[in-house]
Design an enzyme around this catalytic site. Structure first.
Site, PDB file in Angstrom:
ATOM      1  N   HIS A  27       0.853  -1.202   0.000  1.00 14.79           N
ATOM      2  CA  HIS A  27       0.000   0.000   0.000  1.00 14.79           C
ATOM      3  C   HIS A  27       0.883   1.245   0.000  1.00 14.79           C
ATOM      4  O   HIS A  27       1.312   1.731   1.043  1.00 14.79           O
ATOM      5  CB  HIS A  27      -0.919  -0.004   1.226  1.00 14.79           C
ATOM      6  CG  HIS A  27      -1.969   1.067   1.167  1.00 14.79           C
ATOM      7  ND1 HIS A  27      -3.323   0.809   1.195  1.00 14.79           N
ATOM      8  CD2 HIS A  27      -1.875   2.409   1.059  1.00 14.79           C
ATOM      9  CE1 HIS A  27      -4.001   1.928   1.114  1.00 14.79           C
ATOM     10  NE2 HIS A  27      -3.141   2.931   1.039  1.00 14.79           N
ATOM     11  N   HIS A  29       1.364   4.913  -2.537  1.00 13.76           N
ATOM     12  CA  HIS A  29       0.848   5.681  -3.684  1.00 13.76           C
ATOM     13  C   HIS A  29       2.004   6.264  -4.500  1.00 13.76           C
ATOM     14  O   HIS A  29       3.014   6.697  -3.954  1.00 13.76           O
ATOM     15  CB  HIS A  29      -0.073   6.797  -3.208  1.00 13.76           C
ATOM     16  CG  HIS A  29      -1.330   6.292  -2.577  1.00 13.76           C
ATOM     17  ND1 HIS A  29      -2.536   6.240  -3.241  1.00 13.76           N
ATOM     18  CD2 HIS A  29      -1.573   5.770  -1.341  1.00 13.76           C
ATOM     19  CE1 HIS A  29      -3.463   5.733  -2.443  1.00 13.76           C
ATOM     20  NE2 HIS A  29      -2.905   5.439  -1.277  1.00 13.76           N
ATOM     21  N   ARG A  82       3.344  16.545 -15.360  1.00 10.76           N
ATOM     22  CA  ARG A  82       2.683  17.126 -16.536  1.00 10.76           C
ATOM     23  C   ARG A  82       3.029  16.454 -17.855  1.00 10.76           C
ATOM     24  O   ARG A  82       2.360  16.692 -18.860  1.00 10.76           O
ATOM     25  CB  ARG A  82       3.050  18.613 -16.630  1.00 10.76           C
ATOM     26  CG  ARG A  82       2.594  19.362 -15.398  1.00 10.76           C
ATOM     27  CD  ARG A  82       2.830  20.844 -15.534  1.00 10.76           C
ATOM     28  NE  ARG A  82       2.634  21.498 -14.242  1.00 10.76           N
ATOM     29  CZ  ARG A  82       2.951  22.751 -14.005  1.00 10.76           C
ATOM     30  NH1 ARG A  82       3.471  23.501 -14.955  1.00 10.76           N
ATOM     31  NH2 ARG A  82       2.733  23.258 -12.811  1.00 10.76           N
ATOM     32  N   ASP A 149      -6.227   3.073  -9.230  1.00  9.05           N
ATOM     33  CA  ASP A 149      -7.349   3.378  -8.344  1.00  9.05           C
ATOM     34  C   ASP A 149      -8.269   4.472  -8.874  1.00  9.05           C
ATOM     35  O   ASP A 149      -7.840   5.396  -9.571  1.00  9.05           O
ATOM     36  CB  ASP A 149      -6.891   3.666  -6.900  1.00  9.05           C
ATOM     37  CG  ASP A 149      -6.342   5.064  -6.678  1.00  9.05           C
ATOM     38  OD1 ASP A 149      -5.839   5.675  -7.642  1.00  9.05           O
ATOM     39  OD2 ASP A 149      -6.428   5.547  -5.542  1.00  9.05           O
ATOM     40  N   GLY A 183      -8.996   8.285  -2.147  1.00  7.61           N
ATOM     41  CA  GLY A 183      -9.593   9.591  -1.872  1.00  7.61           C
ATOM     42  C   GLY A 183     -10.456   9.534  -0.621  1.00  7.61           C
ATOM     43  O   GLY A 183     -10.461   8.546   0.107  1.00  7.61           O
ATOM     44  N   HIS A 210      -9.562   1.165  -0.694  1.00  3.52           N
ATOM     45  CA  HIS A 210      -9.405   1.764   0.637  1.00  3.52           C
ATOM     46  C   HIS A 210     -10.780   1.681   1.307  1.00  3.52           C
ATOM     47  O   HIS A 210     -11.805   1.935   0.658  1.00  3.52           O
ATOM     48  CB  HIS A 210      -9.070   3.247   0.544  1.00  3.52           C
ATOM     49  CG  HIS A 210      -7.674   3.579   0.106  1.00  3.52           C
ATOM     50  ND1 HIS A 210      -7.170   3.250  -1.099  1.00  3.52           N
ATOM     51  CD2 HIS A 210      -6.689   4.255   0.757  1.00  3.52           C
ATOM     52  CE1 HIS A 210      -5.920   3.707  -1.188  1.00  3.52           C
ATOM     53  NE2 HIS A 210      -5.612   4.322  -0.062  1.00  3.52           N
ATOM     54  N   GLU A 213     -10.787   3.910   6.565  1.00  4.99           N
ATOM     55  CA  GLU A 213      -9.673   4.793   6.938  1.00  4.99           C
ATOM     56  C   GLU A 213     -10.229   5.990   7.706  1.00  4.99           C
ATOM     57  O   GLU A 213      -9.698   6.346   8.759  1.00  4.99           O
ATOM     58  CB  GLU A 213      -8.933   5.256   5.670  1.00  4.99           C
ATOM     59  CG  GLU A 213      -7.774   6.221   5.940  1.00  4.99           C
ATOM     60  CD  GLU A 213      -7.115   6.747   4.657  1.00  4.99           C
ATOM     61  OE1 GLU A 213      -7.720   6.643   3.564  1.00  4.99           O
ATOM     62  OE2 GLU A 213      -5.990   7.279   4.756  1.00  4.99           O
ATOM     63  N   ASP A 291       2.143   4.143   2.668  1.00  3.99           N
ATOM     64  CA  ASP A 291       1.065   4.955   2.088  1.00  3.99           C
ATOM     65  C   ASP A 291       1.599   6.105   1.211  1.00  3.99           C
ATOM     66  O   ASP A 291       1.637   5.964  -0.003  1.00  3.99           O
ATOM     67  CB  ASP A 291       0.134   5.474   3.194  1.00  3.99           C
ATOM     68  CG  ASP A 291      -1.286   5.710   2.713  1.00  3.99           C
ATOM     69  OD1 ASP A 291      -1.592   5.388   1.551  1.00  3.99           O
ATOM     70  OD2 ASP A 291      -2.107   6.207   3.506  1.00  3.99           O
TER      71      ASP A 291
HETATM   72  O1  LIG Z   1      -6.850  14.507  -9.812  1.00  2.00           O
HETATM   73  C1  LIG Z   1      -7.808  15.259  -9.622  1.00  2.00           C
HETATM   74  O2  LIG Z   1      -7.958  16.298 -10.232  1.00  2.00           O
HETATM   75  C2  LIG Z   1      -8.818  14.907  -8.576  1.00  2.00           C
HETATM   76  C3  LIG Z   1     -10.032  15.551  -8.537  1.00  2.00           C
HETATM   77  C4  LIG Z   1     -10.954  15.233  -7.537  1.00  2.00           C
HETATM   78  C5  LIG Z   1     -10.648  14.254  -6.594  1.00  2.00           C
HETATM   79  C6  LIG Z   1      -9.430  13.633  -6.648  1.00  2.00           C
HETATM   80  C7  LIG Z   1      -9.092  12.629  -5.603  1.00  2.00           C
HETATM   81  O3  LIG Z   1      -9.943  12.183  -4.862  1.00  2.00           O
HETATM   82  C8  LIG Z   1      -7.706  12.193  -5.506  1.00  2.00           C
HETATM   83  C9  LIG Z   1      -7.423  11.451  -4.225  1.00  2.00           C
HETATM   84  C10 LIG Z   1      -6.111  10.699  -4.352  1.00  2.00           C
HETATM   85  O4  LIG Z   1      -5.583  10.457  -3.099  1.00  2.00           O
HETATM   86  C11 LIG Z   1      -4.791   9.327  -3.226  1.00  2.00           C
HETATM   87  N1  LIG Z   1      -4.426   8.903  -1.877  1.00  2.00           N
HETATM   88  C12 LIG Z   1      -3.183   8.977  -1.405  1.00  2.00           C
HETATM   89  N2  LIG Z   1      -3.145   8.539  -0.151  1.00  2.00           N
HETATM   90  C13 LIG Z   1      -4.396   8.182   0.183  1.00  2.00           C
HETATM   91  C14 LIG Z   1      -4.959   7.634   1.361  1.00  2.00           C
HETATM   92  O5  LIG Z   1      -4.326   7.383   2.401  1.00  2.00           O
HETATM   93  N3  LIG Z   1      -6.293   7.419   1.351  1.00  2.00           N
HETATM   94  C15 LIG Z   1      -7.052   7.658   0.262  1.00  2.00           C
HETATM   95  N4  LIG Z   1      -6.533   8.159  -0.880  1.00  2.00           N
HETATM   96  C16 LIG Z   1      -5.225   8.415  -0.919  1.00  2.00           C
HETATM   97  C17 LIG Z   1      -5.635   8.394  -4.022  1.00  2.00           C
HETATM   98  O6  LIG Z   1      -4.856   7.454  -4.701  1.00  2.00           O
HETATM   99  C18 LIG Z   1      -6.306   9.342  -4.992  1.00  2.00           C
HETATM  100  O7  LIG Z   1      -5.603   9.397  -6.190  1.00  2.00           O
HETATM  101  C19 LIG Z   1      -8.499  13.934  -7.638  1.00  2.00           C
HETATM  102 ZN   LIG Z   2      -3.642   4.884   0.617  1.00  6.45          ZN
END
Ligand SMILES: O=C(O)c1cccc(C(=O)CC[C@H]2O[C@@H](n3cnc4c(=O)[nH]cnc43)[C@H](O)[C@@H]2O)c1
Ligand SMILES: [Zn+2]
Length: 353
Positions: A27, A29, A82, A149, A183, A210, A213, A291
């Site tokens: 786990h 990212h 980018r 994901d 997310g 996930h 959490e 994480d």
């Molecule tokens: O990329 C975008 O523009 C965007 C727009 C709206 C929502 C999102 C997301 O929800 C991205 C969340 C992102 O967070 C990552 N992540 C990393 N660590 C964790 C964690 O501990 N728990 C949950 N999510 C996590 C996940 O992989 C998503 O990519 C993006």
């Molecule tokens: Zn995570």
């Protein structure tokens, strides 16, 4: 980046044991693994970014008030990626940081939608991660596999796009093994993603959302019942439901526990209140993971040190914990036996006077 509660004396130096222990990480990212070194390299390519590059300023920037704040900061780092060359650099350099910690195998969670929606060509994106994966294995000895994901908060359009990228035979990368959901959980019910997980599973991917959490055990039940989860990302709140713990134990569904992450996002108040020990006592298979390591001021070695303290583990216990990750991984049987044997050989060599 050390857990100071472990004694550091000569032969009993668990930190040195952990540092050399061959490990698997389940786990972690992709963007969340960008170290200050990698962030600086990316920011140098895109000087208009607001992300600080100075390590001290970065430590402040990576101090979160809650989970929503964490996601906001996370997305500002996503904005640094980018071009396909950025994707390749990030991926290979993350593997380099893993190799330094004796990580032999990692399932890296990637959110392809975040990159394709920012204009990176989907074919070029897949080629960049695959090129980095092959180079990491050949040059660094780190075997990488991907979990794509769905960023849950971005809704069903993002879910559709993610499952398309994961299942289209012309795009699907060779290293892809699983399908996830990340997310925020609050206001993002898991059951709505069932059709996307059904399609991913039908295409041969394993389900690793996930859950639990930042919300209660009912979210973990949803992940099991609706998304057919084979492992659970975090699963922290499972500790509140004895029936759920018994179910996870009986069905050998591993939790991907990330202790320092849970403190950094304020999902758990203190490490001493972390339910890791309750999981083990209930017979649930546990793995420890980092994480988003630089964002949470940790790395996998530190997570093993934290686990050693919370579970009072000695070297044999740490080796068993490392083997839990191998067992719960999506490596094939041969890959599992080889890595488990390497862990055993390391531990017995270390413990032989
Ligand atoms: O990329 C975008 O523009 C965007 C727009 C709206 C929502 C999102 C997301 O929800 C991205 C969340 C992102 O967070 C990552 N992540 C990393 N660590 C964790 C964690 O501990 N728990 C949950 N999510 C996590 C996940 O992989 C998503 O990519 C993006
Ligand atoms: Zn995570």
């Amino acid at each position: 980046m050390t857990d100071h509660h472990i004694a550091r004396d000569g032969a009993h130096d668990l930190h040195a044991f952990i540092a050399g222990l061959p490990k698997a990480e389940l786990h972690v990212h992709h963007v969340g693994s960008a170290s200050p070194r990698i962030v600086s390299a990316l920011a140098a390519r895109h000087p208009d970014s607001k992300v600080p590059t100075d390590p001290e300023a970065l430590a402040d920037y990576f101090t979160f008030t809650d989970f929503a704040h964490f996601i906001q900061v996370y997305l500002s780092v996503v904005d640094l990626i980018r071009t396909p060359e950025d994707v390749r650099l990030l991926t290979f350099e993350v593997a380099r940081d893993m190799a330094r910690q004796q990580v032999r195998y990692a399932e890296l969670t990637i959110t392809p939608w975040s990159s394709t929606r920012r204009g990176i060509d989907e074919r070029a994106f897949m080629d960049a991660i695959e090129d980095a994966r092959k180079a990491a294995e050949a040059e660094l000895g780190v075997v990488l596999r991907w979990c794509f994901d769905i960023p849950g908060e971005a809704g069903l359009e993002a879910a559709e796009e993610t499952v398309r990228l994961a299942t289209d035979d012309r795009l699907r990368p060779e290293g892809l093994v699983s399908f996830g959901l990340g997310g925020p959980e609050i206001g993002v019910p898991r059951p709505q993603f069932k059709p996307y997980f059904d399609r991913a599973i039908a295409a041969g991917l394993r389900s690793v959302p996930h859950a639990g959490e930042t919300t209660g055990p009912e979210t973990v039940w949803d992940a099991l019942n609706d998304l057919r989860a084979e492992r659970i990302g975090h699963g922290t709140s499972s500790a509140q439901d004895p029936k759920l713990l018994a179910h996870l134990a009986e069905h050998r569904i591993a939790l991907e526990v990330c202790p320092t992450s849970n403190i950094a996002t304020r999902a758990v108040r203190t490490l001493d209140e972390h339910p890791l020990r309750e999981f083990v006592e209930a017979g649930v298979p546990v793995t420890v993971n980092s994480d988003d390591p630089p964002m949470f001021g940790t790395d996998l070695n530190n997570e093993y040190a934290v686990a050693a303290r919370l579970l009072a583990l000695d070297e044999q216990g740490l080796a068993a914990l490392a083997k839990n990750a191998v067992e719960a991984s999506f490596l094939d049987a041969d890959g599992k036996s080889r890595l488990a044997a390497e862990i055993d050989t390391y531990a017995s060599t270390w413990l032989t006077p």
